[in-house]
Scaffold this motif. Structure first.
Motif, PDB file in Angstrom:
ATOM      1  N   VAL A  28      72.794  34.721  48.339  1.00  0.00           N
ATOM      2  CA  VAL A  28      72.088  34.634  47.055  1.00  0.00           C
ATOM      3  C   VAL A  28      71.057  33.508  47.121  1.00  0.00           C
ATOM      4  O   VAL A  28      69.910  33.674  46.686  1.00  0.00           O
ATOM      5  N   GLU A  29      71.449  32.372  47.670  1.00  0.00           N
ATOM      6  CA  GLU A  29      70.523  31.240  47.784  1.00  0.00           C
ATOM      7  C   GLU A  29      69.336  31.597  48.679  1.00  0.00           C
ATOM      8  O   GLU A  29      68.186  31.281  48.359  1.00  0.00           O
ATOM      9  N   TYR A  31      68.049  34.616  49.331  1.00  0.00           N
ATOM     10  CA  TYR A  31      67.170  35.556  48.647  1.00  0.00           C
ATOM     11  C   TYR A  31      66.390  34.891  47.524  1.00  0.00           C
ATOM     12  O   TYR A  31      65.232  35.220  47.275  1.00  0.00           O
ATOM     13  N   TRP A  32      67.007  33.925  46.843  1.00  0.00           N
ATOM     14  CA  TRP A  32      66.312  33.211  45.779  1.00  0.00           C
ATOM     15  C   TRP A  32      65.138  32.432  46.362  1.00  0.00           C
ATOM     16  O   TRP A  32      64.033  32.458  45.828  1.00  0.00           O
ATOM     17  N   HIS A  33      65.365  31.742  47.478  1.00  0.00           N
ATOM     18  CA  HIS A  33      64.291  30.970  48.106  1.00  0.00           C
ATOM     19  C   HIS A  33      63.169  31.880  48.605  1.00  0.00           C
ATOM     20  O   HIS A  33      61.987  31.547  48.460  1.00  0.00           O
ATOM     21  N   GLY A  35      62.342  34.821  47.365  1.00  0.00           N
ATOM     22  CA  GLY A  35      61.626  35.287  46.167  1.00  0.00           C
ATOM     23  C   GLY A  35      60.724  34.218  45.602  1.00  0.00           C
ATOM     24  O   GLY A  35      59.582  34.496  45.198  1.00  0.00           O
ATOM     25  N   LYS A  36      61.200  32.995  45.584  1.00  0.00           N
ATOM     26  CA  LYS A  36      60.397  31.871  45.073  1.00  0.00           C
ATOM     27  C   LYS A  36      59.136  31.687  45.912  1.00  0.00           C
ATOM     28  O   LYS A  36      58.042  31.503  45.381  1.00  0.00           O
TER      29      LYS A  36
END
Length: 61
Positions: A28-29, A31-33, A35-36
């Motif tokens: 999750v971390e 994919y979040w990075h 996306g950011k």
């Protein structure tokens, strides 16, 4: 000695659940990075090359 054989599978299952949670949190971390960074690139006027090619790069890694 019997309790040892009964407790080992339960202990293993607890550790296995912790490992799954840790891996899921890490994904999750990540994919979040990703996306950011895509959003930041596009906000700076960057081409959508990242979106066009990122999926194949992840799939091949």
């Amino acid at each position: 000695m019997k309790s040892f054989f009964y407790e080992c599978p339960a202990d293993f299952a607890k550790c296995q659940a912790k490992a799954y949670t840790a891996v899921n949190s890490a994904m999750v971390e990540a994919y979040w990075h990703i996306g950011k960074r895509i959003v930041e690139e596009e906000q700076q006027g960057g081409h959508s090359w990242a979106i066009d090619h990122l999926g194949s790069g992840i799939a091949n890694s």
